[in-house]
Enzyme design. Structure first.
Site, PDB file in Angstrom:
ATOM      1  N   SER A 117       0.858  -1.180   0.000  1.00  0.00           N
ATOM      2  CA  SER A 117       0.000   0.000   0.000  1.00  0.00           C
ATOM      3  C   SER A 117       0.895   1.230   0.000  1.00  0.00           C
ATOM      4  CB  SER A 117      -0.876  -0.003   1.253  1.00  0.00           C
ATOM      5  OG  SER A 117      -1.331   1.299   1.519  1.00  0.00           O
ATOM      6  N   LEU A 144     -13.158   9.666   7.611  1.00  0.00           N
ATOM      7  CA  LEU A 144     -13.732   9.637   6.261  1.00  0.00           C
ATOM      8  C   LEU A 144     -13.821   8.198   5.739  1.00  0.00           C
ATOM      9  CD1 LEU A 144     -11.878  12.743   4.750  1.00  0.00           C
ATOM     10  CD2 LEU A 144     -14.083  12.664   5.920  1.00  0.00           C
ATOM     11  N   ASP A 190     -20.930   3.222   7.407  1.00  0.00           N
ATOM     12  CA  ASP A 190     -19.829   3.455   6.465  1.00  0.00           C
ATOM     13  C   ASP A 190     -19.920   2.518   5.264  1.00  0.00           C
ATOM     14  OD1 ASP A 190     -19.140   5.036   8.539  1.00  0.00           O
ATOM     15  OD2 ASP A 190     -17.401   3.874   9.164  1.00  0.00           O
TER      16      ASP A 190
END
Ligand code: GLA
Length: 380
Positions: free
Chosen positions: A63, A117, A167
């Site tokens: 990542s 977020l 979410d």
């Protein structure tokens, strides 16, 4: 982006790549795990995940933001970012949607981590699309809610965070130009169109706290306690705290301990604010909608105790800025972002003023996003 990274890391291109948006919750904070209402928006930030299955049982991940990680397919959670991908893989295996094989996975994107977020849910939902895609078992349009459910199960089960469903639903089921009014007890969704003149300004305060840290679990437990105390005082079992009306609370003042009472006051009043906010948006009464945001922030700060000084500072600063309709912290809290609802064309001036304000207080650079409502996750 990850497909390039994938080939350079793993020697050949991925079999599938998927994207998932981040989410901003407009209002209805810390209500989802109490069966309440929330109004999240899938926003124009994204996480991309690319995958290829291997012939052994090893899972290797790279990542850009999170570094490299490695684990065996069936090994228990390790406490790193790869857990979110492996948790989803376990669910897909159980559903016989992917083979019992390891895989290589590359992740990249611009959803800031642990900033409220939903970077974790975006990673999980994008992983579900990419893994199923790589196995030739792509999800169909009508399966969006199934993807949300399986990503949620991975998060509460394998990863071990007792979060609500907001979410994953926002990210899997987002609609362009709309927020989603989510009834978390009935698990029903209704799109609410966002007026054109409204801008979602999000300021990252730079303060961080992970959901795994324990404060979130504590709030979930406190709401359970409030529900149990209210159930025995009322002599009727409440399936969740949101079955209480805010008007019933004064009558329960002696039955709930003071902390449980404050948590219950937040949840029940927040549910009302979500309804009022959605009605105001649909009626085009943006001032009324904005007022609900300020009230939500106050309730989260005083009764739920999840705000932090930088968020309070930005919300207070908003009250004096032309064009700002309302503001509040967004996400789980204890760090992350504030949301400012701004009427066009004031967004640039507001962003500059808010950043300058916070930079003075923090003496560190501040990131500010102007976001729009986008569609849910997809296989590319
Ligand atoms: C986190 C959780 C959500 C929700 C919010 C607070 O984002 O993942 O389920 O509880 O906090 O509203």
């Amino acid at each position: 982006m990850p497909s390039f990274r994938f080939a350079s890391e793993f020697g050949s291109p991925p079999a599938a790549e998927a994207r998932a948006p981040g989410r901003v919750n407009l209002i209805g904070e810390h209500t989802d795990y109490s069966g309440g209402l929330a109004l999240p928006v899938a926003v124009s930030l994204e996480t991309r995940v690319s995958v290829r299955f291997r012939s052994d049982r090893t899972v290797r991940g790279v990542s850009r933001e999170r570094g490299a990680a490695r684990a065996e397919l069936h090994a228990p959670a390790a406490g790193d970012w790869l857990d979110h991908v492996r948790g989803v893989a376990q669910e897909l295996l159980r559903a016989r949607r992917i083979p019992a094989r390891g895989f290589d996975v590359a992740v990249a994107g611009d959803v800031p981590e642990d900033a409220g977020l939903s970077s974790s849910a975006a990673l999980a939902v994008a992983s579900a699309y990419a893994l199923a895609g790589a196995a030739g078992a792509r999800f169909r349009e009508h399966e969006r809610a199934d993807v949300a459910e399986l990503a949620h199960r991975a998060e509460t089960g394998f990863v071990g965070v007792p979060c609500g469903i907001m979410d994953q639903y926002a990210i899997a089921c987002g609609e362009p130009g709309c927020a989603l009014l989510l009834d978390c007890a009935r698990v029903e969704l209704r799109p609410v169109r966002l007026p054109e003149e409204l801008t979602l300004l999000v300021v990252d305060t730079g303060v961080r706290r992970e959901l795994r840290d324990g404060d979130y679990q504590e709030r979930v437990a406190e709401c359970q306690r409030a529900r149990e105390q209210a159930s025995s005082a009322l002599g009727r079992p409440l399936a969740n705290l949101s079955e209480l009306r805010v008007e019933e609370l004064p009558g329960l003042a002696g039955a709930l301990d003071p902390l449980a009472l404050r948590r219950a006051r937040h949840v029940t009043s927040e549910n009302q604010r979500v309804e009022r906010f959605a009605r105001a948006l649909e009626a085009g009464d943006l001032e009324a909608a904005g007022r609900s945001l300020y009230e939500s922030h106050e309730s989260l700060a005083r009764d739920y105790e999840v705000s932090w000084p930088e968020a309070d500072l930005l919300v207070e600063a908003s009250r004096d800025l032309a064009g700002v309709l309302g503001a509040r912290m967004t996400g789980a809290g204890w760090g992350g972002c504030t949301l400012h609802l701004v009427r066009s064309p004031h967004q640039r001036d507001c962003a500059a003023a808010l950043c300058a304000h916070l930079e003075r207080a923090r003496s560190a650079p501040v990131r500010c996003f102007q976001l729009s409502a986008v569609g849910g996750a997809e296989l590319l």
